[in-house]
Design an enzyme around this catalytic site. Structure first.
Site, PDB file in Angstrom:
ATOM      1  N   TYR A  53       0.829  -1.207   0.000  1.00 45.32           N
ATOM      2  CA  TYR A  53       0.000   0.000   0.000  1.00 45.32           C
ATOM      3  C   TYR A  53       0.864   1.257   0.000  1.00 45.32           C
ATOM      4  O   TYR A  53       1.967   1.239   0.539  1.00 45.32           O
ATOM      5  CB  TYR A  53      -0.913   0.029   1.229  1.00 45.32           C
ATOM      6  CG  TYR A  53      -2.015  -0.985   1.233  1.00 45.32           C
ATOM      7  CD1 TYR A  53      -2.322  -1.757   0.115  1.00 45.32           C
ATOM      8  CD2 TYR A  53      -2.771  -1.201   2.395  1.00 45.32           C
ATOM      9  CE1 TYR A  53      -3.345  -2.697   0.149  1.00 45.32           C
ATOM     10  CE2 TYR A  53      -3.789  -2.135   2.436  1.00 45.32           C
ATOM     11  CZ  TYR A  53      -4.064  -2.883   1.312  1.00 45.32           C
ATOM     12  OH  TYR A  53      -5.074  -3.812   1.357  1.00 45.32           O
ATOM     13  N   LEU A 238     -18.139  -1.569   0.546  1.00 36.48           N
ATOM     14  CA  LEU A 238     -18.904  -0.582  -0.221  1.00 36.48           C
ATOM     15  C   LEU A 238     -18.656  -0.715  -1.713  1.00 36.48           C
ATOM     16  O   LEU A 238     -19.028   0.173  -2.486  1.00 36.48           O
ATOM     17  CB  LEU A 238     -18.560   0.837   0.244  1.00 36.48           C
ATOM     18  CG  LEU A 238     -18.930   1.156   1.685  1.00 36.48           C
ATOM     19  CD1 LEU A 238     -18.517   2.582   2.046  1.00 36.48           C
ATOM     20  CD2 LEU A 238     -20.418   0.961   1.925  1.00 36.48           C
ATOM     21  N   THR A 244     -22.226   3.542  -2.062  1.00 36.57           N
ATOM     22  CA  THR A 244     -22.548   4.821  -1.411  1.00 36.57           C
ATOM     23  C   THR A 244     -23.595   5.588  -2.191  1.00 36.57           C
ATOM     24  O   THR A 244     -24.236   6.497  -1.656  1.00 36.57           O
ATOM     25  CB  THR A 244     -21.296   5.711  -1.297  1.00 36.57           C
ATOM     26  OG1 THR A 244     -20.885   6.124  -2.619  1.00 36.57           O
ATOM     27  CG2 THR A 244     -20.156   4.978  -0.604  1.00 36.57           C
ATOM     28  N   GLY A 245     -23.731   5.260  -3.484  1.00 34.84           N
ATOM     29  CA  GLY A 245     -24.638   5.998  -4.348  1.00 34.84           C
ATOM     30  C   GLY A 245     -24.009   7.203  -5.011  1.00 34.84           C
ATOM     31  O   GLY A 245     -24.650   7.880  -5.816  1.00 34.84           O
ATOM     32  N   LYS A 246     -22.727   7.462  -4.725  1.00 32.84           N
ATOM     33  CA  LYS A 246     -22.115   8.677  -5.276  1.00 32.84           C
ATOM     34  C   LYS A 246     -21.860   8.591  -6.772  1.00 32.84           C
ATOM     35  O   LYS A 246     -21.672   9.618  -7.425  1.00 32.84           O
ATOM     36  CB  LYS A 246     -20.808   8.993  -4.539  1.00 32.84           C
ATOM     37  CG  LYS A 246     -19.671   7.989  -4.743  1.00 32.84           C
ATOM     38  CD  LYS A 246     -18.480   8.370  -3.890  1.00 32.84           C
ATOM     39  CE  LYS A 246     -17.335   7.370  -4.014  1.00 32.84           C
ATOM     40  NZ  LYS A 246     -16.210   7.713  -3.114  1.00 32.84           N
TER      41      LYS A 246
END
Length: 347
Positions: A53, A238, A244-246
Site C-alpha cells: 500500500y 462498499l 454509497t450511491g455517489k
C-alpha cells in the site's frame, strides 16, 4: 463498539476494522493520523494495512508508504498497545516483490522485517498472505477461472514451508496470529489440514472481497468459516464506493477513486447500475444512509465476518463508523434478499 474474536483463538477486535490502502496517495499523512485518532476514540482497535500500500495505483516507488505513515503515528506517541495491527506480504508479481520472488520461507522473513521496520513495532498482530502463489479467482478472474495448470504437490510443499516459517515467527514473538487473503475454499482447507498435522498454527482469518455486490463467499467459504472458526475480513464492503450511491447515473465525483481507476478494476459493468440503484433505493426508502446499510449488512451474515472500512477522508470515516450501531430491520433485510436474487453477480 462491540468486539468479536478472530477465529477460535485470535485477538479480540472491534467489529469494524480500519482500512488504510489510500493513505500516502489519496489520503495525506496528517489526514491518516486524524483517522487513526478518530477511529480509536470511537472504539475501533483493529487496523489493516499491507506492505504494497497505497493503491490507485500500486507503484514500486510507493510500496511501504502506508506502513510508514502508521509507524510515524506510533513513533509520535501513538498508543500502539491499543491497536491490533494487521499487515500482508504481497504475492508473486506484486510491486513489492522482486522478479521471480514468491511467498516462501525466506521471502516471508524478508517482507516481515521490512514491515516491522516501517511500522516501528516489534510485533505484527495478524500477518496475512495477500494472494496465493498459484493464483485464484478473485479480482473478476472468476469468469474464466482455470485451475487445471496447478501442481498440487508443489502447492502443498510450499504451504508446508510457509506454515513452518509462520510457526517459527510466532515462537520468535514477531507475529501473534496469521491469516490468508484472496484465498479459495480448497486453499483454506489445505492450510487448516496442514496446521492440524502439527506444522504450525491455524489461520484465524480470511480477507476476501465481500459486499452486497460481491458475494462469492456465501457458499463453500461460508461453510468453512463457520465450521473451522475462520473469520472473514470483508474488504470493499462498499464495492469501492459504488454502494454509497455517489456514482449514481454514472456520475464520477471529483477526487473519487473512479477518477484514478475509471472502471473500478472491472466492477463497472452494464448490469452494475441496476444493482446499485436497487440497494440505494432500499436504504433511502428506509431512511438509512446507503453506506451504513451496506456495512451493517456484513455484520448480519450467518458466518464469522466483519467489514474493513476504508475512507479517503475523515467525513467519510465518520459515516462508516456509524454502521457499528445500526441494526437493520427485518423488512430491509428481506428487501436485500430480493434485490440479490434480481441482481446476482453484477461483476
Amino acid at each position: 463498539m462491540r468486539k468479536t474474536r478472530l477465529g477460535a483463538g485470535g485477538p479480540e477486535v472491534s467489529v469494524l476494522c480500519l482500512g488504510t490502502m489510500t493513505w500516502g496517495n489519496q489520503t495525506p499523512e496528517d489526514e491518516a493520523h486524524a483517522q487513526i485518532d478518530r477511529a480509536l476514540e470511537r472504539g475501533v482497535n483493529f487496523m489493516d494495512t499491507a506492505e504494497m500500500y497505497p493503491v490507485n495505483p500500486v507503484r514500486r516507488e510507493t510500496v511501504g508508504r502506508t506502513e510508514e505513515i502508521i509507524g510515524n503515528w506510533i513513533a509520535g506517541g501513538g498508543r500502539r498497545d491499543d491497536w491490533i495491527i494487521a499487515t500482508k506480504i504481497a504475492g508473486e508479481g506484486g510491486a513489492a516483490r522482486d522478479p521471480g520472488e514468491v511467498i516462501d520461507g525466506p521471502t516471508i522473513r524478508k517482507a516481515l522485517e521490512g514491515s516491522l521496520r516501517r511500522l516501528r513495532t516489534d510485533q505484527v498482530d495478524l500477518y496475512q498472505f495477500h494472494w496465493p502463489n498459484r493464483g485464484s479467482y478473485f479480482f473478476r478472474k472468476h469468469w474464466a477461472y482455470d485451475p487445471s495448470g496447478q501442481d498440487r504437490a508443489a502447492t502443498l510443499a510450499n504451504m508446508a514451508e510457509c506454515l513452518e516459517t509462520i510457526d517459527a515467527l510466532v515462537r520468535e514473538g514477531k507475529i501473534r496470529h496469521w491469516g490468508l487473503s484472496n484465498e479459495t475454499a480448497w486453499g483454506m482447507a489445505q492450510w487448516i489440514g496442514l496446521a492440524d498435522q502439527g506444522l504450525g498454527p491455524r489461520p484465524v482469518s480470511l480477507q476476501n472481497e465481500y459486499s452486497l455486490l460481491c458475494r462469492l463467499y456465501d457458499t463453500d467459504l461460508a461453510e468453512l468459516g463457520h465450521n473451522e472458526k475462520v473469520t472473514l475480513l470483508a474488504f470493499s464492503p462498499l464495492a469501492t464506493g459504488l454502494l454509497t450511491g455517489k456514482y449514481a447515473g454514472d456520475v464520477t465525483p471529483p477526487l473519487s477513486r473512479r477518477t484514478l481507476n475509471p472502471d473500478l478494476s472491472g466492477r463497472i459493468t452494464p448490469r452494475v447500475w441496476g444493482a446499485v440503484d436497487a440497494y440505494v433505493k432500499i436504504a433511502r426508502d428506509a431512511g438509512l444512509d446507503p453506506s451504513q446499510m451496506a456495512i451493517a449488512w456484513t455484520l448480519t451474515r450467518p458466518f464469522p465476518a466483519l467489514p474493513i472500512i476504508g475512507a479517503t477522508t475523515l467525513p467519510q470515516l465518520e459515516i462508516a463508523l456509524g454502521a457499528a450501531d445500526l441494526t437493520l430491520p427485518p423488512d430491509v433485510l428481506a428487501a436485500i434478499v430480493q434485490a440479490h436474487r434480481a441482481h446476482a453477480m453484477p461483476y
